[in-house]
Motif scaffolding. Sequence first.
Motif, PDB file in Angstrom:
ATOM      1  N   PHE A  30     -17.236   8.508 -19.756  1.00  0.00           N
ATOM      2  CA  PHE A  30     -18.079   9.474 -19.280  1.00  0.00           C
ATOM      3  C   PHE A  30     -18.915  10.034 -20.656  1.00  0.00           C
ATOM      4  CE2 PHE A  30     -14.763   9.969 -15.947  1.00  0.00           C
ATOM      5  CZ  PHE A  30     -15.580   9.463 -14.928  1.00  0.00           C
ATOM      6  N   ASP A  59     -22.504   9.995 -16.455  1.00  0.00           N
ATOM      7  CA  ASP A  59     -22.010  11.498 -15.633  1.00  0.00           C
ATOM      8  C   ASP A  59     -20.954  11.052 -14.672  1.00  0.00           C
ATOM      9  OD1 ASP A  59     -24.071  13.247 -16.677  1.00  0.00           O
ATOM     10  OD2 ASP A  59     -25.399  11.609 -16.022  1.00  0.00           O
ATOM     11  N   GLY A 115     -15.239  11.182 -11.185  1.00  0.00           N
ATOM     12  CA  GLY A 115     -15.847  11.946 -12.392  1.00  0.00           C
ATOM     13  C   GLY A 115     -15.004  12.555 -13.412  1.00  0.00           C
ATOM     14  N   PRO A 116     -15.699  13.129 -14.489  1.00  0.00           N
ATOM     15  CA  PRO A 116     -14.571  13.742 -15.497  1.00  0.00           C
ATOM     16  C   PRO A 116     -13.580  14.742 -14.790  1.00  0.00           C
ATOM     17  CG  PRO A 116     -16.773  13.870 -16.275  1.00  0.00           C
ATOM     18  CD  PRO A 116     -16.873  13.511 -14.783  1.00  0.00           C
TER      19      PRO A 116
END
Lengths: 472, 102
Positions: A390, A394, A454-455
């Motif tokens: 990451f 994104d 995603g993070p």
Amino acid sequence: MKKSSMILELRKKLDQKKVSAVELTQDYLATIKKKNSELNSFISVEEEFALKQAKHADMMIADGDANILTGIPYTLKDLFCVKGVETTAGSNILKGYIPPYTATAVERLNGAVMLGKTNTDEFAMGASTETSCFGPTKNPYDLSRVAGGSSGGPVAAVATDMAVFALGTDTGGSIRQPAAFSGVAGLRVTYGRVSRYGAIAMASSLDTVGPIAKTVEDLAIILEQIAGIDVLDGTTLDKPVEEYTKALGKLKKNITIGIPKEYFELEGLDIGVQQKVENVIAELKKQGIKFKEISLPHTKYAVPAYYIITPSEVSSNMARYDGIKFGYRAENASELMEVYKQSRSAGFGDEVKRRIMLGTYALSAGYYDAYYLKAMKVRTLIRNDFTTAFKDVDLIITPTTPTTAFKIGENMDDPIKMYLADIYTAPASLAGIPGLAIPCGEVDNLPVSVQILGPQWSESSVLQLGKVIEEL
Amino acid sequence: MELSKAEVKKIADLARIALTAEEVDKYSKELSTILEFVDQLNELNTDGIEPTSQVTGLVNVWRKDEVNHENTREEMLKSAIETAEDHLKVQGVFNVNEDEEK
């Protein structure tokens, strides 16, 4: 193709008095009556309870006090406690248990109409609902196949319009994998985003509560309601709940999406599934989104690490089922030790016993370092893989599952084969990051799904990309 | 890693699960296979790696230990399998027959 929210559509009809909440609930109850017997999605249908809530919803609407979910019919995986409503976790040991309290996530759906409880693998331990003491839920696309698991009942209900949406739980993939197998959307949230208070625990360092629906917008609506800190769950964080619905449609075009080579190079990845996911990537490229190949080098160690960490936590969480405080007690036990042993032996199914014993072993003196501590260190390596990735990208795109839904019975004699159904979902679980499963076509008339990762706390971006993909 | 039948019996005993002889056999095979599968973790060098037990960085979360009356004794006891005079009722801790002999 535009995909509009079912919740907003029904909201409009309810607010304009084109339909009452009672009528809507009756419609859904009739659909359940028609379709449930062949699918085995619902464990219990709470007709009286639902109609009472619907009447109350109609009063709220008449008084102008309705919120976004007032009068919308939904279902709960039978792992959520609702005061006064039987909650079984798909286990003989909890049959007849009537909780004296309601789960926080359920309280936060306040106004929505709970139609009944849907099927789950026993205590959510499984990938097919075949370990449920109520038998497997059938796949809505092919009755000879599994709906996926452990949230198999909820996804089958949503896929066949027996409920508008559902709440499920995802520990190693239990929302995303069944959503993939049954062709609906499902979101695993960042660990700590939604309270688990009142959701029966399986593996506490991994368990999450999340929404299942037909569209991304519906997931966003539900998440906005259920997310946020709860004093009754010490793992929830005091972070502001974003306006997930308002964020939809505003995906930044300059984002870079990672394609992890380990996921696409996996030996067991079905070629048809791979093609569907690559089609999605090609379409997104046409829209100007950038892609980059990345490496998550410890991917293959996620399932083995998961099957040490989870059973260890299971062995501890399952200790509360002792045949005394609630649930089932063996009848012929003459002394306390026999009560424990006989009740647990008769009350738990095979997979639960397997995990309790594995966990007991992994945590026992002399083996703790070799198994549990080792697995927790590998968990750090898996987290680091994502943290590194990451920095460059994104979001990440992968298939949700390597294959489409398997046949009922196909993996039941082979625990490892069953565990590998979580191969694409377990890594994100161990890292505590969000993951969204979105349908992306069919292979041989069975649904295929793409997963967006995603993070931590990136639910808004994950849902934004999900919205773009579902409308491709 | 092979799990012997004696080890399976010991684990089941610690986990408070009664097993038949057939089940001991079955779990000895199945658990050995799973342990063999997870043994691949040993391919990784984890020297100096911190273990992860919590993923979001929360440390201790405190609240005041205050009595509330959201759950009444009566309601909680309704879930119990056997009660007597407002208490949970359980079987004797020691063998009943021995008790009777005394």
